[in-house]
Each structure stands twice: as structure tokens, then as C-alpha cells.
Design a protein around this motif. Structure first.
Motif, PDB file in Angstrom:
ATOM      1  N   ASP A 200      -4.362  -1.361 -17.662  1.00  0.00           N
ATOM      2  CA  ASP A 200      -4.528  -0.458 -16.529  1.00  0.00           C
ATOM      3  C   ASP A 200      -3.865  -1.002 -15.270  1.00  0.00           C
ATOM      4  O   ASP A 200      -4.361  -0.842 -14.174  1.00  0.00           O
ATOM      5  CB  ASP A 200      -6.019  -0.235 -16.272  1.00  0.00           C
ATOM      6  N   LYS A 201      -2.720  -1.664 -15.431  1.00  0.00           N
ATOM      7  CA  LYS A 201      -2.056  -2.296 -14.302  1.00  0.00           C
ATOM      8  C   LYS A 201      -1.595  -1.271 -13.267  1.00  0.00           C
ATOM      9  O   LYS A 201      -1.630  -1.521 -12.072  1.00  0.00           O
ATOM     10  CB  LYS A 201      -0.857  -3.110 -14.790  1.00  0.00           C
ATOM     11  N   GLU A 202      -1.140  -0.108 -13.743  1.00  0.00           N
ATOM     12  CA  GLU A 202      -0.604   0.891 -12.824  1.00  0.00           C
ATOM     13  C   GLU A 202      -1.655   1.352 -11.827  1.00  0.00           C
ATOM     14  O   GLU A 202      -1.404   1.421 -10.625  1.00  0.00           O
ATOM     15  CB  GLU A 202      -0.070   2.084 -13.612  1.00  0.00           C
ATOM     16  N   ASN A 203      -2.864   1.654 -12.323  1.00  0.00           N
ATOM     17  CA  ASN A 203      -3.932   2.095 -11.427  1.00  0.00           C
ATOM     18  C   ASN A 203      -4.344   0.995 -10.464  1.00  0.00           C
ATOM     19  O   ASN A 203      -4.626   1.247  -9.290  1.00  0.00           O
ATOM     20  CB  ASN A 203      -5.147   2.550 -12.242  1.00  0.00           C
ATOM     21  N   ALA A 204      -4.389  -0.238 -10.974  1.00  0.00           N
ATOM     22  CA  ALA A 204      -4.815  -1.352 -10.130  1.00  0.00           C
ATOM     23  C   ALA A 204      -3.829  -1.599  -8.997  1.00  0.00           C
ATOM     24  O   ALA A 204      -4.221  -1.871  -7.867  1.00  0.00           O
ATOM     25  CB  ALA A 204      -4.973  -2.613 -10.976  1.00  0.00           C
ATOM     26  N   THR A 205      -2.534  -1.517  -9.293  1.00  0.00           N
ATOM     27  CA  THR A 205      -1.540  -1.768  -8.251  1.00  0.00           C
ATOM     28  C   THR A 205      -1.473  -0.618  -7.256  1.00  0.00           C
ATOM     29  O   THR A 205      -1.285  -0.833  -6.057  1.00  0.00           O
ATOM     30  CB  THR A 205      -0.149  -1.981  -8.874  1.00  0.00           C
ATOM     31  N   ARG A 206      -1.656   0.608  -7.725  1.00  0.00           N
ATOM     32  CA  ARG A 206      -1.593   1.763  -6.830  1.00  0.00           C
ATOM     33  C   ARG A 206      -2.666   1.681  -5.752  1.00  0.00           C
ATOM     34  O   ARG A 206      -2.432   2.025  -4.590  1.00  0.00           O
ATOM     35  CB  ARG A 206      -1.757   3.052  -7.637  1.00  0.00           C
ATOM     36  N   SER A 207      -3.837   1.197  -6.130  1.00  0.00           N
ATOM     37  CA  SER A 207      -4.950   1.140  -5.181  1.00  0.00           C
ATOM     38  C   SER A 207      -4.741   0.095  -4.097  1.00  0.00           C
ATOM     39  O   SER A 207      -5.446   0.090  -3.092  1.00  0.00           O
ATOM     40  CB  SER A 207      -6.253   0.842  -5.928  1.00  0.00           C
ATOM     41  N   ASN A 208      -3.763  -0.800  -4.281  1.00  0.00           N
ATOM     42  CA  ASN A 208      -3.547  -1.858  -3.296  1.00  0.00           C
ATOM     43  C   ASN A 208      -2.384  -1.585  -2.349  1.00  0.00           C
ATOM     44  O   ASN A 208      -2.123  -2.388  -1.451  1.00  0.00           O
ATOM     45  CB  ASN A 208      -3.310  -3.190  -4.017  1.00  0.00           C
ATOM     46  N   LYS A 209      -1.696  -0.462  -2.527  1.00  0.00           N
ATOM     47  CA  LYS A 209      -0.601  -0.131  -1.615  1.00  0.00           C
ATOM     48  C   LYS A 209      -1.105   0.066  -0.188  1.00  0.00           C
ATOM     49  O   LYS A 209      -0.447  -0.319   0.775  1.00  0.00           O
ATOM     50  CB  LYS A 209       0.117   1.130  -2.095  1.00  0.00           C
ATOM     51  N   SER A 210      -2.276   0.675  -0.056  1.00  0.00           N
ATOM     52  CA  SER A 210      -2.827   0.903   1.277  1.00  0.00           C
ATOM     53  C   SER A 210      -3.143  -0.413   1.973  1.00  0.00           C
ATOM     54  O   SER A 210      -3.055  -0.511   3.201  1.00  0.00           O
ATOM     55  CB  SER A 210      -4.081   1.774   1.192  1.00  0.00           C
ATOM     56  N   CYS A 211      -3.501  -1.436   1.194  1.00  0.00           N
ATOM     57  CA  CYS A 211      -3.771  -2.759   1.780  1.00  0.00           C
ATOM     58  C   CYS A 211      -2.496  -3.353   2.362  1.00  0.00           C
ATOM     59  O   CYS A 211      -2.507  -3.932   3.456  1.00  0.00           O
ATOM     60  CB  CYS A 211      -4.352  -3.695   0.727  1.00  0.00           C
ATOM     61  N   ILE A 212      -1.396  -3.215   1.633  1.00  0.00           N
ATOM     62  CA  ILE A 212      -0.116  -3.735   2.121  1.00  0.00           C
ATOM     63  C   ILE A 212       0.305  -2.986   3.375  1.00  0.00           C
ATOM     64  O   ILE A 212       0.782  -3.580   4.350  1.00  0.00           O
ATOM     65  CB  ILE A 212       0.963  -3.616   1.029  1.00  0.00           C
TER      66      ILE A 212
END
Length: 389
Positions: A200-212
Motif C-alpha cells: 500500500d505504498k501509493e496510499n501511504a505516500t499520497r497522504s504525506n504530500k500535504s506535509c511536504i
């Protein structure tokens, strides 16, 4: 049991290459000592001091020789006085072991709503021992139930449907943390990146874009498989090794921004979902595999939400039923069969452990006052002790 508290966390500054790199350029491994509410029963000393002392005595010089640590990840910090205590402990330890002053570094998880209003003071007290602050979005959200759960104006809706990073109180929290750190030249790391399901890497990385976008300088990870995708994500959406130059002077965060709860309600599915995850947390804790579950799902907080919904007799959106002790108890019993299949209960001991988990879950959420530290309560709970005999 010890695995839950002596968890090792990897702190990743995502723009740094990690493969075939020297230790000094690799993701940083940080010891996550127990919080102050835990005791090391084998020596009757505070748990965090025992964990800290073991690492420092046996490994500090070796780690320094390899141009790394010793680094720590401090959770459950509520006041600046705790940061001062950790700084004093670090100075004393460095002197006793003949280590360079300031070589011990600590990242503080800002997970308590009270600590959010003392971030400047926490950074000041740690001074040269500070490795910045870390966002704990879901821990922070749950802290409202811990501190203000009895108040209806701090009632949280169903997380899976109504609570995300776009909500005012959460994005304001992250904006203020980044602004505070960068104004002082300290690193601000994003919330714990957890791989919820295999692949589930795609979902995990998508959720962190807002943090960046908010300006964080890296991420914490529990799942090592996330290092590479988090690194690529950071490189794609940022410039340089960190974002310290983003001072976020464009924002103004007020106390109201931080304390306003999102609108929303609760469905029967949402209630069942939170009950199921709450039971699974305790079952995993009883099984001794809680470190991976806790790091991946952050489901420990689910009990708190169920307790709060009972406390304020929330009415379900779909059928109008009121959340009561009786309703939660009946749903927990009905869910037993589904949970047996979910965790592959095969032996009588597996089934007994699940029944114990349901009993302990109901014991906590049906109380008048929810335990402030759930793991401490479970460790001392009579049901747990009887299940181990």
C-alpha cells in the motif's frame, strides 16, 4: 510486552541518499524510550531512564565512532519542564561517560494539545540536545479526548469519514509546528509514515504530500519499505536536503484555529469499525506483537473515540440510534465471529485471548473516566493478569 515500548524508529531526512552510503548519511535510527508513566519492574526505576541508560552505557561510544547518534524519539511530552529534565539527564550522562557535550540528540513528538502551546519553550530547554520536533497528527487529535473528552464542544466525529489533514485544527497544528521550528533553525519532521497494508505504498505516500507542502524536512517511518518511496516523494516535491528556508511567514495561527473541532457525525459502520480496531489493538497487545500493529495502524486511539461517543450519547447518522453502553456491548459481541476470522483464531487459546480482548476493551470504554495511559492501565488490569495465569 517490552517490544511495545522499546521500539526503534527510523527518522528519514528524505533527500539524503541511503544506499551504499556511510552511516552518517543513512536514515537515522532513534530509540523510542518508554514514557514517564511506565516503570521498569525488574529494577523499579522509571522506564524511560532504564531504556535511555541501556543504550547510552552499551552503545553510545560505538555509535559516535560511526559518526551517528545517540538519538532519541521522545513521546508523551506535555510541558517544557520535561524537555528541561531530558536536557539535564543528557548533560549528566555525557559527563559521566566522557562524551562530547551536546552529542545526545532528541526529537520531541508534539502529540499533546498542551505541548503545542509550549513548542518554543521545549526547543529552548533542549537547546543543543534538540533534533527538532515531530508532528503526530492522529496522536494530537486523540489528545483532545484525553484532556477535554468530557466537554461536548470537543466532541470528535468519525475519523474515517470526517477528519483529515484539510481540517482546520490539523493543518493549523502542522503549519504552526513547521513555523516554530524553522524560525529557530530546528528541523520539523512529518507524521509517522506507516505502511497500512502490504503493497500500500501509493496510499501511504499520497497522504504525506500535504506535509511536504507545509514545509516539513523529512519523515518518521516504522516500515523500512517506506524509506525509498518517502525519499522519492520528498525529492519530487521539495528542493534541497531540507526546507528550513521556508519560514512560513505567510501564515498566522490563532488558538481558535488549533482548538476548533471539525463538523461531522458518526455512522453505524464507523462505530463498528472503531470497536473492531480497538479490540484488535488489545488482542495484538496480549499476543506480544503490538509494536508492529501500533506503528502501522495507530489504532490504540480508537477506544478513546468510542468512550467519548458513549459519554455524549452521539446519535448515529444512518438510523438515529443513540450510542450507549448497551449498544457498544452488543456490537462488540456480534463482531466476535468476524474478528475470529480476521485474525485466524484456530486454537482454543486464540479464541480465549480474543474474548479477553473484548472484555478489556469494554472495561475501558464503559468506564466513567477513560484511562489517561491505556497501556499502563492494561498492564495493571486484573483481566490481563488472569489471562496470563
Amino acid at each position: 510486552e517490552k517490544a511495545e515500548f522499546l521500539s526503534v524508529t527510523a527518522l528519514l531526512f528524505c533527500s539524503v541518499g541511503i544506499y551504499n552510503a556511510p552511516v552518517s548519511q543513512a536514515p537515522v535510527l532513534m530509540l523510542h524510550p518508554r514514557a514517564w508513566n511506565m516503570v521498569e519492574h525488574n529494577m523499579m526505576v522509571p522506564g524511560p531512564l532504564f531504556d535511555f541508560g541501556l543504550l547510552m552505557f552499551h552503545n553510545a561510544k560505538l555509535i559516535l565512532q560511526n559518526q551517528s547518534g545517540p538519538f532519541f524519539y521522545l513521546s508523551k511530552v506535555e510541558r517544557y519542564m520535561e524537555a528541561r529534565l531530558w536536557s539535564q539527564i543528557s548533560f549528566w550522562t555525557e559527563k559521566k561517560l566522557g562524551l562530547p557535550a551536546g552529542c545526545i540528540k532528541a526529537t520531541v513528538l508534539i502529540e499533546c494539545v498542551l505541548a503545542l502551546f509550549e513548542m518554543e519553550e521545549i526547543l529552548y530547554e533542549l537547546k543543543e540536545h534538540s533534533a527538532g520536533l515531530n508532528c503526530g497528527i492522529w496522536d494530537y487529535s486523540a489528545s483532545f479526548v484525553n484532556r477535554f473528552g468530557h466537554r461536548a464542544d470537543f466532541l470528535l466525529p468519525d475519523h474515517s469519514k470526517y477528519v483529515d489533514m484539510e481540517k482546520r485544527f490539523l493543518h493549523s497544528y502542522m503549519d504552526l509546528l513547521v513555523q516554530t521550528c524553522h524560525r529557530r533553525g530546528a528541523l520539523a519532521t512529518g507524521g509517522m509514515a506507516a505502511l497500512l497494508l502490504p503493497g500500500d505504498k501509493e496510499n501511504a505516500t499520497r497522504s504525506n504530500k500535504s506535509c511536504i507542502k507545509a514545509g516539513v524536512d523529512g519523515f518518521m517511518v516504522y516500515d523500512m519499505d517506506l524509506i525509498e518511496p518517502m525519499q522519492k516523494l520528498f525529492q519530487l516535491h521539495s528542493h534541497g536536503q531540507n526546507q528550513l528556508l521556508q519560514l512560513r511567514e505567510d501564515i498566522t495561527v490563532t488558538p481558535e484555529d488549533l482548538l476548533i473541532m471539525p463538523a461531522g457525525g458518526l455512522t453505524r459502520y464507523g462505530l463498528r469499525y472503531n470497536i473492531a480496531l480497538g479490540v484488535l489493538f488489545i488482542e495484538a497487545w496480549l499476543s506480544g506483537v503490538i509494536s508492529s500493529i501500533w506503528g502501522r495502524l495507530r489504532i490504540q486511539q480508537r477506544q478513546r473515540y468510542v468512550w467519548q461517543w458513549i459519554r455524549h450519547q452521539v446519535r448515529l447518522e444512518d438510523d438515529g440510534a443513540v450510542v450507549t453502553r448497551a449498544l457498544v456491548s452488543s456490537l462488540a459481541e456480534v463482531l466476535m465471529e468476524d474478528l475470529k476470522a480476521a485474525i485466524h483464531c484456530q486454537t482454543s487459546r486464540d479464541k480465549q485471548r480474543l474474548m479477553t480482548a473484548v472484555s478489556m476493551f469494554l472495561e475501558t470504554v464503559l468506564k466513567n473516566d477513560f484511562p489517561e495511559f491505556l497501556t499502563t492501565y492494561l498492564n495493571l488490569d486484573h483481566t490481563f493478569h488472569s489471562s496470563q495465569s
